[in-house]
Scaffold this motif. Structure first.
Motif, PDB file in Angstrom:
ATOM      1  N   LEU A 152      23.764  79.412 -16.037  1.00  0.00           N
ATOM      2  CA  LEU A 152      22.564  79.943 -15.391  1.00  0.00           C
ATOM      3  C   LEU A 152      22.165  79.113 -14.180  1.00  0.00           C
ATOM      4  CD1 LEU A 152      19.301  81.135 -16.967  1.00  0.00           C
ATOM      5  CD2 LEU A 152      19.272  78.912 -15.877  1.00  0.00           C
ATOM      6  N   LEU A 155      24.785  79.522 -11.391  1.00  0.00           N
ATOM      7  CA  LEU A 155      24.633  80.833 -10.762  1.00  0.00           C
ATOM      8  C   LEU A 155      23.524  80.788  -9.713  1.00  0.00           C
ATOM      9  CD1 LEU A 155      25.683  83.859 -11.092  1.00  0.00           C
ATOM     10  CD2 LEU A 155      23.469  84.241 -12.179  1.00  0.00           C
ATOM     11  N   GLU A 300      18.842  71.512 -23.773  1.00  0.00           N
ATOM     12  CA  GLU A 300      19.194  72.616 -24.675  1.00  0.00           C
ATOM     13  C   GLU A 300      19.430  73.853 -23.828  1.00  0.00           C
ATOM     14  OE1 GLU A 300      16.421  70.632 -25.750  1.00  0.00           O
ATOM     15  OE2 GLU A 300      17.919  69.682 -27.036  1.00  0.00           O
ATOM     16  N   ASP A 301      20.439  74.615 -24.135  1.00  0.00           N
ATOM     17  CA  ASP A 301      20.625  75.831 -23.355  1.00  0.00           C
ATOM     18  C   ASP A 301      20.977  77.026 -24.219  1.00  0.00           C
ATOM     19  OD1 ASP A 301      23.239  75.333 -24.019  1.00  0.00           O
ATOM     20  OD2 ASP A 301      23.994  76.049 -22.089  1.00  0.00           O
ATOM     21  N   THR A 303      19.361  77.332 -27.766  1.00  0.00           N
ATOM     22  CA  THR A 303      18.410  77.553 -28.844  1.00  0.00           C
ATOM     23  C   THR A 303      17.021  77.262 -28.310  1.00  0.00           C
ATOM     24  OG1 THR A 303      20.023  76.227 -30.007  1.00  0.00           O
ATOM     25  CG2 THR A 303      18.295  77.229 -31.332  1.00  0.00           C
ATOM     26  N   ARG A 310       7.844  71.749 -22.144  1.00  0.00           N
ATOM     27  CA  ARG A 310       8.660  72.756 -21.474  1.00  0.00           C
ATOM     28  C   ARG A 310       7.794  73.872 -20.881  1.00  0.00           C
ATOM     29  NH1 ARG A 310      13.971  74.152 -20.931  1.00  0.00           N
ATOM     30  NH2 ARG A 310      14.123  76.388 -20.634  1.00  0.00           N
ATOM     31  N   HIS A 353      12.369  81.683 -18.162  1.00  0.00           N
ATOM     32  CA  HIS A 353      11.701  80.395 -17.902  1.00  0.00           C
ATOM     33  C   HIS A 353      10.537  80.480 -16.916  1.00  0.00           C
ATOM     34  CE1 HIS A 353      16.117  79.261 -18.841  1.00  0.00           C
ATOM     35  NE2 HIS A 353      15.483  79.636 -19.928  1.00  0.00           N
ATOM     36  N   HIS A 389      19.925  86.516 -19.301  1.00  0.00           N
ATOM     37  CA  HIS A 389      21.229  85.838 -19.278  1.00  0.00           C
ATOM     38  C   HIS A 389      21.819  85.582 -20.650  1.00  0.00           C
ATOM     39  CE1 HIS A 389      21.312  84.602 -14.971  1.00  0.00           C
ATOM     40  NE2 HIS A 389      19.999  84.714 -15.100  1.00  0.00           N
ATOM     41  N   ALA A 395      18.037  82.381 -28.486  1.00  0.00           N
ATOM     42  CA  ALA A 395      17.769  81.818 -27.164  1.00  0.00           C
ATOM     43  C   ALA A 395      16.565  82.467 -26.488  1.00  0.00           C
ATOM     44  CB  ALA A 395      19.003  81.952 -26.274  1.00  0.00           C
ATOM     45  N   VAL A 463      23.937  90.591 -16.677  1.00  0.00           N
ATOM     46  CA  VAL A 463      24.753  89.868 -15.707  1.00  0.00           C
ATOM     47  C   VAL A 463      26.231  90.254 -15.723  1.00  0.00           C
ATOM     48  CG1 VAL A 463      23.182  87.914 -15.438  1.00  0.00           C
ATOM     49  CG2 VAL A 463      24.805  87.928 -17.350  1.00  0.00           C
ATOM     50  N   ASN A 492      27.595  89.107 -12.221  1.00  0.00           N
ATOM     51  CA  ASN A 492      27.542  87.786 -11.581  1.00  0.00           C
ATOM     52  C   ASN A 492      28.669  87.603 -10.568  1.00  0.00           C
ATOM     53  OD1 ASN A 492      26.443  85.782 -14.467  1.00  0.00           O
ATOM     54  ND2 ASN A 492      25.314  86.965 -12.970  1.00  0.00           N
ATOM     55  N   SER A 685      28.145  86.762 -19.523  1.00  0.00           N
ATOM     56  CA  SER A 685      29.075  87.039 -18.426  1.00  0.00           C
ATOM     57  C   SER A 685      30.209  86.023 -18.404  1.00  0.00           C
ATOM     58  CB  SER A 685      28.317  86.994 -17.087  1.00  0.00           C
ATOM     59  OG  SER A 685      29.199  86.836 -16.006  1.00  0.00           O
ATOM     60  N   THR A 687      31.094  82.625 -15.800  1.00  0.00           N
ATOM     61  CA  THR A 687      31.336  82.601 -14.351  1.00  0.00           C
ATOM     62  C   THR A 687      32.536  81.725 -14.018  1.00  0.00           C
ATOM     63  OG1 THR A 687      29.546  80.982 -14.264  1.00  0.00           O
ATOM     64  CG2 THR A 687      29.056  83.196 -13.458  1.00  0.00           C
TER      65      THR A 687
HETATM   66  C1  26V Z   1      18.384  79.021 -22.265  1.00  0.00           C
HETATM   67  C2  26V Z   1      17.488  78.364 -22.990  1.00  0.00           C
HETATM   68  C3  26V Z   1      17.015  79.018 -24.192  1.00  0.00           C
HETATM   69  C4  26V Z   1      16.265  78.120 -25.053  1.00  0.00           C
HETATM   70  C5  26V Z   1      15.356  77.260 -24.287  1.00  0.00           C
HETATM   71  C6  26V Z   1      16.098  76.388 -23.351  1.00  0.00           C
HETATM   72  C7  26V Z   1      17.045  77.151 -22.566  1.00  0.00           C
HETATM   73  C8  26V Z   1      17.519  76.613 -21.377  1.00  0.00           C
HETATM   74  C9  26V Z   1      18.423  77.301 -20.649  1.00  0.00           C
HETATM   75  C10 26V Z   1      18.866  78.485 -21.104  1.00  0.00           C
HETATM   76  C11 26V Z   1      19.852  79.201 -20.328  1.00  0.00           C
HETATM   77  C12 26V Z   1      20.875  79.715 -21.215  1.00  0.00           C
HETATM   78  C13 26V Z   1      21.305  80.970 -20.743  1.00  0.00           C
HETATM   79  C14 26V Z   1      22.546  80.819 -19.948  1.00  0.00           C
HETATM   80  O1  26V Z   1      22.889  79.811 -19.369  1.00  0.00           O
HETATM   81  N1  26V Z   1      23.233  81.885 -19.932  1.00  0.00           N
HETATM   82  C15 26V Z   1      24.463  81.952 -19.233  1.00  0.00           C
HETATM   83  O2  26V Z   1      24.201  82.533 -17.979  1.00  0.00           O
HETATM   84  C16 26V Z   1      25.355  82.643 -17.190  1.00  0.00           C
HETATM   85  C17 26V Z   1      24.934  83.166 -15.855  1.00  0.00           C
HETATM   86  O3  26V Z   1      24.443  84.455 -15.984  1.00  0.00           O
HETATM   87  C18 26V Z   1      26.370  83.530 -17.886  1.00  0.00           C
HETATM   88  O4  26V Z   1      27.537  83.545 -17.110  1.00  0.00           O
HETATM   89  C19 26V Z   1      26.694  83.008 -19.275  1.00  0.00           C
HETATM   90  O5  26V Z   1      27.517  83.906 -19.956  1.00  0.00           O
HETATM   91  C20 26V Z   1      25.419  82.811 -20.043  1.00  0.00           C
HETATM   92  O6  26V Z   1      25.676  82.181 -21.283  1.00  0.00           O
END
Ligand code: 26V
Length: 844
Positions: A152, A155, A300-301, A303, A310, A353, A389, A395, A463, A492, A685, A687
Motif C-alpha cells: 500500500l 503504491l 502492523e499491516d 491485523t 493510531r 486510514h 486494499h 484488517a 485494486v 494497480n 493485487s 505489485t
Molecule cells: C493495513 C492495516 C490494517 C490494520 C491496521 C494497520 C494497517 C496498516 C496498513 C495496512 C495496509 C495493508 C493493506 C495493504 O498493504 N494491502 C496491500 O495493498 C497493495 C496495494 O494495493 C496490494 O498490492 C496488496 O495485495 C495488498 O495486500
C-alpha cells in the motif's frame, strides 16, 4: 551498526536546521541557471559551491556523504523552478487537483530518481565523475525513507510519481514519521530483531520544512451548544502540524509535484480552553504527547489493533491536510464558498486510514462555515473517493466508539448522524431491515470506517479485477447491491522509471536500442514492440546476457553486504513480500525441504538437478508470532541446507536481511522465477508481480489478485499456474482437513516431519511445534491443499529452465506484454473513472 532508540536530538547547525532556515534554492546565489541548458562545467561549479556552502568542505576534503548532500542540493536547485511553477498552475484552479491521502509512502531513495528527472542526467553523472567520485557510491549513502509497511505504501509512492509524470495537478499528503518501518536484523538463532529506523539521523536534503503552511490540529475536549444553538467543539489539546515538503519530479513532463508530510510539534503554551483544575494534568500530558503522534510508523499491516495513538495519527494528518487544501484554494478567505470545493480538489482515501477526514470536512462545513447538513453532506460526498486494499476481515478498521468519542467527540456525533442518514438512504433504495442493520456505520459501540467511506464518498474501488469483484460479491456486497454505480476497479500499477530504468539499466538500454527511443518509459505499452524479437536468437542472447549480468551484480552485492555466496548460474527463485500466512511463505519452505529430502535420499539425482538459489525477503509484524517463527525457520533451513556438503552447493537458501525498496531494486532484475503463491482470494493485487513481469522474470502463481491479469496479458504459456481457484477454496471452506493431506502425501509428510524432528533446531523438536501443529491441524490458508500441485509445477519449471532459450523467450514475452501494469495507466484510470479530471499542460 545499531541506532539507539533515543536518537540524538538535532544539533543546531545540522543539515536539517540549515534547510529550515536556508532553503536549498538559496545555496548558490549566483545568476539563475536554466536546468536543461546547464553545462557540465557549470554543474561541477555548482557542486563545488554546494560542498563549500552547505557542508563547509572543499572538494579535496569531501567524502561520499558530503558529495551526496552537494549533488542532491544541486539537483534540487535544477528542479526548483518547475516545482514552483507546477504549484502555481495547480492553485490557479483551472484543472481540478487531486489530493492523495495516505498514511504511508514507501519512497525508496530520492537522488537517483531526481537525477533521472532533472532533464540532464548524463551531465550530472559526468560532472560527478570528473570531480573524482563514483556516482553509485555517492548514491549508496542515502538512507531510504521507509515510511510505509509494504504494498500500500509503495503504491502511493508509484502513484505520486505517475501523477507528476502525467502532469496531473496533485498533492500527496501523509505523515513524516520520525521512525519508519523498523530495520530488521537476524540474531544468532535466526530470529527477527527489530531495530529503530531513525532515517533522519543525518537530516535529509530532500525535505523542506514549510513553516508558512503550518496548521493547528485539536484533539480531546468537549462539544458545547452555543447561544445560537450551534454545536461547537472545544478541543482540550492543540498540536502544531508542520509540513515537510518533498519534490516529486515527473519524467519528461516538465512538472514537479509535491509530497507534503506532516510532523507534530507541541504548541508553546497549551490552551486551557475548557479546563478546571482536575484536568490540568491531562492538559500538560498533551504537551508530551504532541511529538509522539508522528514519532513512529505502526509496523502492523494485516491485523487491525484499535490503538489510540493510531487514531491520533490518522486524524492529525487528515485534519492538517484538509485545512491546508482549504487555505490553498481559498487563500485569506474567512467565508469561502465551499460549494466549489469539490471542483477544486478531489481526495483519494488510500484505504481507511484517512477516512476520518470525512467527518472533519463535515465538521468544518457545518460548524465553521455554517452550511446546513444536506449541503455539507453533498459537498463531502463529492469530495472523497475510497480505495480498499484488502480482503482480510481482520484488517478492516473498526474503531471503538468510546475511544473515538474521547479523542474526537464532535466527529463521533457527526458519524452518528451520517450513520442515521445512511440507514435512511438505504431504506429509500429498497434495502431490507436486515441488510440495513448489516450496513450500519455506527452500531454496538463500534464505528466501521470502510462503511463510512463507502457511504460518504462518490466511488469505491478495489485494486485488481478479481479483488474488485470480490469486494462486490462479499466484503461490501450489501452496498454494491444497492449502489452498483459507486463501485469500480482500478488495477494497480508500478512506475517503470524506478522499477525498470533505475533498477535495471541494462535491460532499459537494450529495450531503448531495440525500440529506437526511450518513449516506452512514459508509454509502457510500447514494450509490445519487443514481441517480434521473441524468436530472434540474437535478441534472446542479449536479453539472457542482461539477466546474467544482473545476477552477477546481485551475487556481488549479497557477498559484500551479507557475506553470503551464491552462484549466478543457478536459477534465482525469489519470494519477496511482507511475511504473512496468507502469502504462504510456509508453502515455499515446505517445497524447499521436500527437495532437500529428495536430494538427500537419492530420490532426486543431484547430478541432473537444476541448481537453485531460493531468495526470501520479508519483514514480519513484531507482534505476529507465527510470522516471526516462520522467519526463524527459513533462516535455519538456510543454515542446514547451505552447509550440507552432500548438496554440492546446488540448492541454496538466502534470506535478505532488512528487505526494503532499495534491495527490491537489486533483487527484481536478477530474478528468474517470481513466487506469487497466496491462497486464491486473499491477495488484493500484489505489485511485485508486476515489477517482476516488466523485468522479464517468469511467475509461478495462483489465480489471485493481479496474477490473473498478468497471466491474461503475458499468455498462459508464459506463466506457471497452479492451485485452487476462489471457487475451490469456497467449496473446501468449512470441511477442510489439512491432516488428510499430510497423511497421504509422503513429500509433504516428510517435510513437516523433518521440521518436527528438530532437524532445523539442533535436534530440539519443540522449537517449531507451533508451526507444524498449526499446519497439520488448522492451516488457515490451505497451504497443504495446494502443496502437491505446487510441487508438480516446480518440476515443470525445472524442466522448462533447462531449455535456456525457451526460458528467455518466456521472459521476453513477460516484458513485452506487461505495459498495462505501469502506474501511469492506473492514474489514467483514476482520472477517467473516479476523479473526472485531467492534466496541466506539459512543460517540456
Ligand atoms: C493495513 C492495516 C490494517 C490494520 C491496521 C494497520 C494497517 C496498516 C496498513 C495496512 C495496509 C495493508 C493493506 C495493504 O498493504 N494491502 C496491500 O495493498 C497493495 C496495494 O494495493 C496490494 O498490492 C496488496 O495485495 C495488498 O495486500
Amino acid at each position: 551498526m545499531t541506532v539507539k532508540c533515543q536518537g540524538p536530538t538535532r544539533a543546531k547547525g545540522s543539515l536539517s536546521d540549515a534547510l529550515e532556515t536556508h532553503p536549498p534554492g538559496s545555496v548558490s546565489q549566483k545568476e539563475h541557471i536554466v536546468s536543461d541548458e546547464i553545462t557540465r562545467e557549470q554543474l561541477k561549479d555548482e557542486i563545488i559551491a554546494a560542498l563549500r556552502h552547505s557542508r563547509g568542505v572543499s572538494l579535496a576534503e569531501a567524502n561520499n556523504e558530503d558529495m551526496y548532500v552537494a549533488v542532491s542540493t544541486v539537483v534540487r536547485n535544477l528542479l526548483a523552478d518547475k516545482w514552483i511553477e507546477t504549484r502555481e498552475d495547480t492553485l490557479k484552479g483551472n484543472t481540478k487537483a487531486v489530493g492523495y491521502l495516505s498514511a504511508e509512502y514507501l519512497l525508496g531513495t530520492q537522488l537517483p530518481n531526481a537525477i533521472l528527472n532533472s532533464g540532464v542526467p548524463q551531465k550530472v553523472e559526468a560532472a560527478v565523475k570528473e570531480l573524482g567520485f563514483d556516482l553509485n557510491a555517492v548514491e549508496d549513502v542515502e538512507v531510504e525513507p521507509g515510511l510505509g509497511n509494504g504494498g500500500l505504501g509503495r503504491l502511493a509512492a508509484c502513484f505520486i510519481d505517475s501523477l507528476a509524470t502525467k502532469a496531473v495537478p496533485a498533492i500527496g499528503y501523509g505523515i513524516r514519521y520520525t521512525y519508519g518501518i523498523f530495520r530488521q536484523e537476524f540474531d544468532k538463532d535466526g530470529n527477527q530483531v527489530e531495530r529503530p529506523d531513525y532515517w533522519l539521523y543525518k537530516g535529509s536534503p530532500w525535505e523542506q520544512a514549510n513553516y508558512r503552511r503550518e496548521q493547528r490540529v485539536g484533539m480531546g475536549g468537549v462539544v458545547v451548544t452555543t447561544k445560537d444553538g450551534k454545536r461547537e467543539w472545544k478541543p482540550a489539546w492543540q498540536f502544531r502540524a508542520i509540513p515537510y515538503d518533498y519534490m516529486v519530479p515527473g519524467y519528461e513532463s516538465g512538472r514537479v509535484g509535491t509530497l507534503r508530510l506532516w510532523s507534530a510539534k507541541a504548541v508553546d503554551e497549551f490552551d486551557l480552553l475548557t479546563f478546571n483544575r482536575s484536568q490540568y494534568e491531562d492538559a500538560v500530558k498533551g504537551q508530551t504527547w504532541a511529538e509522539s503522534i508522528t514519532k513512529v510508523l505502526y509496523p502492523e499491516d494485516s491485523t487491525y489493533v484499535g490503538k489510540q495513538l493510531r487514531l491520533e495519527q490518522q486524524y492529525f494528518f487528515s485534519a492538517a491536510s484538509l485545512a491546508d487544501a482549504i487555505s490553498l484554494f481559498y487563500p485569506g478567505e474567512e467565508h469561502p464558498d465551499m460549494t466549489t470545493f469539490p471542483d477544486k480538489i478531489t481526495f483519494q482515501l488510500n484505504d481507511t486510514h484517512p477516512v476520518i477526514a470525512i467527518a472533519e470536512l463535515m465538521r468544518l462545513l457545518i460548524d465553521k462555515y455554517g452550511y446546513d447538513w444536506d449541503t455539507a453532506f453533498s459537498i463531502t460526498q463529492r469530495t472523497f473517493n475510497y480505495t480498499c486494499h484488502t480482503l482480510l476481515p481482520e484488517a478492516l478498521e473498526v474503531w471503538d466508539a468510546k475511544l473515538m468519542g474521547e479523542l474526537l467527540p464532535r466527529h463521533l456525533e457527526i458519524i452518528e448522524q451520517i450513520s442515521d442518514w445512511a440507514a435512511h438512504d438505504q431504506a429509500k433504495h429498497g434495502a431490507s431491515p436486515e441488510a440495513i442493520e448489516r450496513m450500519r456505520i455506527y452500531s454496538n459501540g463500534r464505528v466501521r470506517m470502510a462503511y463510512l467511506a463507502t457511504m460518504a464518498g462518490s466511488h469505491v474501488n478495489g485494486v485488481a479485477e478479481l479483488h474488485s469483484q470480490l469486494l462486490k460479491d462479499i466484503t461490501l456486497k450489501d452496498f454494491a447491491d444497492l449502489y452498483p454505480s459507486k463501485f469500480t476497479n482500478v488495477t494497480n500499477g508500478v512506475t517503470p522509471r524506478r522499477f525498470m530504468r533505475l533498477a535495471n539499466p541494462r535491460l532499459s538500454e537494450l529495450v531503448t536500442k531495440t525500440l529506437g527511443s526511450e518513449e516506452w518509459l512514459n508509454d509502457l505499452e510500447q514494450l509490445k514492440g519487443l514481441e517480434k524479437y521473441a524468436d530472434d536468437p540474437q535478441f534472446l542472447k542479449k536479453f539472457a546476457e542482461v539477466k546474467h549480468q544482473n545476477k552477477v551484480d546481485f551475487a556481488d552485492w549479497l557477498k559484500r553486504t551479507q557475506g553470503v555466496e551464491i552462484d549466478p548460474n543457478s536459477m534465482f527463485d525469489t519470494m519477496i513480500k511482507r511475511l504473512h500466512e496468507y502469502k504462504r511463505q510456509s508453502m515455499k519452505l515446505l517445497q524447499v525441504i521436500a527437495l532437500y529430502n529428495q536430494l538427500k535420499s537419492g530420490q532426486r539425482d543431484i547430478n541432473t538437478f537444476q541448481a537453485r538459489t531460493v531468495i526470501f525477503g520479508a519483514k514480519a509484524a513484531p507482534g505476529y508470532a507465527m510470522a516471526k517463527l516462520t522467519i526463524r525457520l527459513i533462516n535455519n533451513v538456510a543454515r542446514v541446507v547451505n552447509n550440507d556438503p552432500a548438496l554440492q552447493g546446488k540448492l541454496r537458501v538466502v534470506f535478505i536481511e532488512n528487505y526494503n525498496v532499495t534491495s527490491a531494486q537489486r533483487i527484481i532484475p536478477a530474478t528468474d522465477l517470481d513466487e506469487q503463491i497466496s491462497l486464491a482470494g486473499k491477495e488484493a493485487s500484489g505489485t511485485s508481480n508486476m515489477k517482476f513481469a516488466i523485468n522479464g522474470a517468469v511467475t509461478v502463481g495462483t489465480l489471485d489478485g493481479a496474477n490473473v491479469e498478468i497471466r491474461e496479458r503475458v499468455g498462459a504459456e508464459n506463466f506457471f499456474l497452479f492451485g485452487m481457484k476462489v471457487e475451490d477454496v469456497e467449496k473446501l471452506d468449512g470441511n477442510y482437513n489439512p491432516r488428510s493431506y499430510y497423511e497421504s502425501d509422503p513429500d509433504l509428510k516428510g517435510a513437516i516431519d523433518a521440521i518436527a524432528s528438530g532437524m532445523f533446531s539442533y535436534g530440539d523438536p519443540n522449537t517449531y511445534k507451533e508451526f507444524t501443529e498449526n499446519l497439520i491441524n488448522k492451516d488457515p490458508f490451505m497451504a497443504l491443499a495446494d502443496f502437491r500441485e505446487y510441487m508438480d509445477i516446480q518440476d515443470k519449471i525445472e524442466a522448462a529452465y533447462q531449455d535456456k532459450q525457451a526460458w528467455t523467450r518466456m521472459g521476453v514475452l513477460n516484458t513485452a506484454n506487461s505495459g498495462f501494469f505501469t502506474s501511469d495507466r492506473s492514474i489514467q484510470d483514476y482520472l477517467d473513472r473516479v476523479w473526472m479530471t485531467g492534466s496541466l499542460p506539459q512543460h517540456k
